[in-house]
Design a protein around this motif. Structure first.
Motif, PDB file in Angstrom:
ATOM      1  N   ARG A 124     -39.141  46.750 -22.715  1.00  0.00           N
ATOM      2  CA  ARG A 124     -38.277  47.294 -21.796  1.00  0.00           C
ATOM      3  C   ARG A 124     -38.922  47.430 -20.544  1.00  0.00           C
ATOM      4  N   ALA A 125     -40.235  47.974 -20.396  1.00  0.00           N
ATOM      5  CA  ALA A 125     -41.073  48.225 -19.559  1.00  0.00           C
ATOM      6  C   ALA A 125     -41.296  47.013 -18.497  1.00  0.00           C
ATOM      7  N   LYS A 126     -41.569  46.030 -19.123  1.00  0.00           N
ATOM      8  CA  LYS A 126     -41.644  44.531 -18.529  1.00  0.00           C
ATOM      9  C   LYS A 126     -40.556  44.280 -17.691  1.00  0.00           C
ATOM     10  N   MET A 127     -39.496  44.365 -18.298  1.00  0.00           N
ATOM     11  CA  MET A 127     -37.891  43.858 -17.727  1.00  0.00           C
ATOM     12  C   MET A 127     -37.963  44.792 -16.592  1.00  0.00           C
ATOM     13  N   SER A 128     -38.065  46.170 -16.791  1.00  0.00           N
ATOM     14  CA  SER A 128     -37.755  47.164 -15.791  1.00  0.00           C
ATOM     15  C   SER A 128     -38.709  46.956 -14.463  1.00  0.00           C
ATOM     16  N   ALA A 129     -39.756  46.467 -14.637  1.00  0.00           N
ATOM     17  CA  ALA A 129     -40.787  45.921 -13.532  1.00  0.00           C
ATOM     18  C   ALA A 129     -40.352  44.667 -13.096  1.00  0.00           C
ATOM     19  N   GLY A 130     -39.253  43.997 -13.353  1.00  0.00           N
ATOM     20  CA  GLY A 130     -38.917  42.775 -12.852  1.00  0.00           C
ATOM     21  C   GLY A 130     -39.567  41.407 -13.036  1.00  0.00           C
ATOM     22  N   HIS A 131     -40.011  41.622 -14.456  1.00  0.00           N
ATOM     23  CA  HIS A 131     -40.480  40.441 -14.925  1.00  0.00           C
ATOM     24  C   HIS A 131     -39.851  39.858 -16.192  1.00  0.00           C
ATOM     25  N   ARG A 135     -24.117  47.739 -11.109  1.00  0.00           N
ATOM     26  CA  ARG A 135     -24.707  48.331 -12.295  1.00  0.00           C
ATOM     27  C   ARG A 135     -25.899  49.008 -11.694  1.00  0.00           C
ATOM     28  N   HIS A 136     -25.729  50.519 -12.558  1.00  0.00           N
ATOM     29  CA  HIS A 136     -27.016  51.439 -12.136  1.00  0.00           C
ATOM     30  C   HIS A 136     -27.385  52.000 -13.531  1.00  0.00           C
ATOM     31  N   GLY A 137     -28.716  52.348 -13.464  1.00  0.00           N
ATOM     32  CA  GLY A 137     -29.349  52.964 -14.611  1.00  0.00           C
ATOM     33  C   GLY A 137     -29.621  52.051 -15.648  1.00  0.00           C
ATOM     34  N   HIS A 138     -29.673  50.789 -15.554  1.00  0.00           N
ATOM     35  CA  HIS A 138     -29.932  49.697 -16.739  1.00  0.00           C
ATOM     36  C   HIS A 138     -31.261  49.501 -16.458  1.00  0.00           C
ATOM     37  N   PHE A 139     -32.131  49.235 -17.646  1.00  0.00           N
ATOM     38  CA  PHE A 139     -33.308  48.871 -17.562  1.00  0.00           C
ATOM     39  C   PHE A 139     -33.411  47.483 -17.037  1.00  0.00           C
ATOM     40  N   PHE A 140     -32.416  46.609 -17.039  1.00  0.00           N
ATOM     41  CA  PHE A 140     -32.175  45.130 -16.918  1.00  0.00           C
ATOM     42  C   PHE A 140     -31.919  45.326 -15.118  1.00  0.00           C
ATOM     43  N   PRO A 141     -32.971  44.837 -14.285  1.00  0.00           N
ATOM     44  CA  PRO A 141     -32.511  44.756 -12.855  1.00  0.00           C
ATOM     45  C   PRO A 141     -31.760  43.680 -12.666  1.00  0.00           C
ATOM     46  N   ALA A 142     -30.965  43.694 -11.518  1.00  0.00           N
ATOM     47  CA  ALA A 142     -29.981  42.489 -11.244  1.00  0.00           C
ATOM     48  C   ALA A 142     -30.944  41.233 -10.838  1.00  0.00           C
ATOM     49  N   ASP A 143     -31.942  41.631 -10.350  1.00  0.00           N
ATOM     50  CA  ASP A 143     -32.735  40.322  -9.643  1.00  0.00           C
ATOM     51  C   ASP A 143     -33.109  39.298 -11.153  1.00  0.00           C
ATOM     52  N   LEU A 144     -33.365  39.921 -12.143  1.00  0.00           N
ATOM     53  CA  LEU A 144     -33.584  39.026 -13.316  1.00  0.00           C
ATOM     54  C   LEU A 144     -32.569  38.005 -13.711  1.00  0.00           C
TER      55      LEU A 144
END
Length: 508
Positions: A51-58, A127-136
């Protein structure tokens, strides 16, 4: 259909897959609620590090995903061991991810939520507040391997409300072959090409098309009018349809909504109003065969042997009513079944009738020698405009086909009623080969009170005349908008269902 945990027709477990933004969580939860099953969201199985990795955009690597997939698989095993039917979601972007989740787990139905990249991007942007950022999303689309026919996916389009997505899944779940977790069967390579990439084949003047396959049976459905273009068994055509790239002529395979056959002068009175429909049979001063024949119907869901299409009939001159209309075609062991459902989504009662216009053939060239059976006690007499002027018994007339006999040179454009039905509630019209033990039955189920039989003598192209026999399931007689005879009045929120199908015999 009835849903519950005890039904033998339903899968042991449903796996809902798709990229971020496809609505997996919402659809999965709603589907589980409708079925009364357990539910788990695949995102719950991600580790804090993931979760942390995806939240950071990876983006996650294959190595990151293996423990996650294993955890989901372990939960699936627990649910199946406990005989607890369930819905679980997972992005499962690659084929080998899905193989890991399906292998060795028979009875799992794969549901793939398909949407265009543009739609997915717009959803994630909001979508807001989700751990998965749109950029991914772009990284997911880059590695996505959409389900192929040998995975037996139930593919659902997501450009509709979540409730409609769930309704489409439920509509096609009955009879859907669950994944066996092993190598594809002999029909897998021949399964519908439209399913393979979530797209439709483009066929020029009739829009997209879907080829359905079940054993030796094959059918093609097109977008234009939701029409049935082809149906055959073991390479033998049982419909005198139309070829790919050709326009529809003679109403072949078309859906006739919201009335079958004719409305004299196009004028009728309903709800205290006098209404005027466009005259589409100008030479006879009639409105003919409804308003949806030249509409492109939208694909809602599909499998290798079934497709669900839908459209909206909007208020317009002569028909100021709002209907939501679906048609489902399904191939099965007994042939092709068709279900047409219309729901009044407007605020006023609406007059309604429905029919469908397939032309049958048993390979006799002209229909004269084909043996026709029509289990009807009455036929409607018509004037020179094709409008009913009375009803008479068929007994003792050239129109008595109850015992089955060759058509000969009889010209038929005749509505029959007083249908004799079997214990299953179905009436069966049969077209048989004159010298070989084979043919096709048209069964008329729920909602069918009349059947029109037409030998094509008045088709504009002489080369198409008497080449096939149109056997048209109808809910009401011709001119029902004016006469009111067996006309359905759909109250707001009410639905009407028409069921009919084709059962070939002698082709084994």
């Amino acid at each position: 259909m009835a849903h519950g945990t005890a039904s033998g027709d339903l899968p042991a477990l449903v796996l809902v897959v798709g990229v971020a933004g496809s609505g997996k969580s919402t659809v999965g939860r709603l589907l589980a609620e409708r079925l009364g099953w357990a539910y788990r969201d695949g995102d719950e199985f991600h580790s804090p590090a993931d979760r942390a990795k995806m939240s950071a955009g990876h983006a996650l690597t294959d190595g990151d995903r293996r423990p996650w997939l294993a955890a989901i698989g372990e939960w699936m095993d627990g649910a199946m061991a406990a005989r607890r039917q369930a819905v679980v979601t997972c992005s499962a972007l690659k084929r080998d991810y899905r193989d890991e989740l399906l292998a060795g787990r028979p009875g799992v139905l794969l549901v793939y939520l398909h949407g265009s990249p543009e739609l997915l991007r717009s959803r994630l942007a909001g979508r807001h507040g989700h751990f998965f950022p749109a950029d991914l999303l772009e990284s997911q689309l880059a590695v996505l391997e959409e389900p192929t026919p040998d995975e037996h996916p139930l593919v659902v389009e997501i450009d509709q409300p979540p409730e409609a997505v769930v309704a489409a899944v439920l509509s096609l779940m009955d009879g859907e072959p669950a994944s066996e977790g092993g190598p594809p069967g002999p029909d897998a390579e021949r399964a519908g090409h439209a399913v393979a990439r979530g797209t439709v084949a483009r066929d020029g003047p009739t829009g997209g098309s879907w080829r359905l396959v079940h054993g030796e049976q094959s059918a093609v459905v097109v977008q234009l009018g939701g029409a049935l273009r082809e149906y055959g068994v073991a390479g033998r055509p049982l419909l005198d349809g139309f070829s790919a790239g050709s326009a529809v002529t003679g109403g072949r395979g078309q859906l006739l909504v919201p009335w079958p056959n004719r409305v004299g002068g196009g004028r009728y009175d309903f709800g205290g109003r006098r209404l005027q429909l466009p005259l589409t049979e100008v030479d006879k001063n009639n409105a003919i065969h409804g308003l949806l024949r030249w509409t492109l119907w939208k694909p809602l869901a599909r499998t290798g042997d079934a497709v669900l299409l839908g459209t909206t009939l909007c208020p317009q001159p002569g028909y100021p009513f709002l209907l939501d209309v679906h048609v489902e075609y399904r191939l099965g062991p007994d042939g092709l079944s068709t279900v047409v459902r219309a729901t009044n989504t407007g605020t006023d009662p609406a007059p309604y009738g429905v029919g469908q216009h397939p032309y049958l053939t048993v390979g006799t060239g002209l229909v004269d020698s084909a043996v026709l059976t029509v289990p009807a006690r009455y036929r409607l007499r018509t004037d020179d405009r094709g409008l009913p002027v009375g009803r008479e018994p068929v007994d003792g007339t050239p129109y008595d086909f109850r015992a089955g006999r060759p058509i000969g040179d009889l010209r038929l454009d005749t509505a029959f009623t007083g249908l004799d039905r079997g214990p299953d509630g179905r009436a069966v019209v049969r077209l048989a080969h004159p010298s070989e033990p084979r043919g096709v039955d048209v069964w008329l189920g729920e909602g069918t009170r009349y059947v029109q039989v037409y030998t094509g003598d008045t088709l504009s192209d002489p080369g198409q005349r008497r080449r096939g026999v149109a056997v048209e399931a109808m809910s009401c007689p011709p001119d029902a908008f004016r006469s009111g005879t067996d006309l359905t009045v759909l109250e707001p929120g009410a639905s009407h269902v028409l069921q009919w199908g084709l059962s070939p015999w002698g082709y084994a």
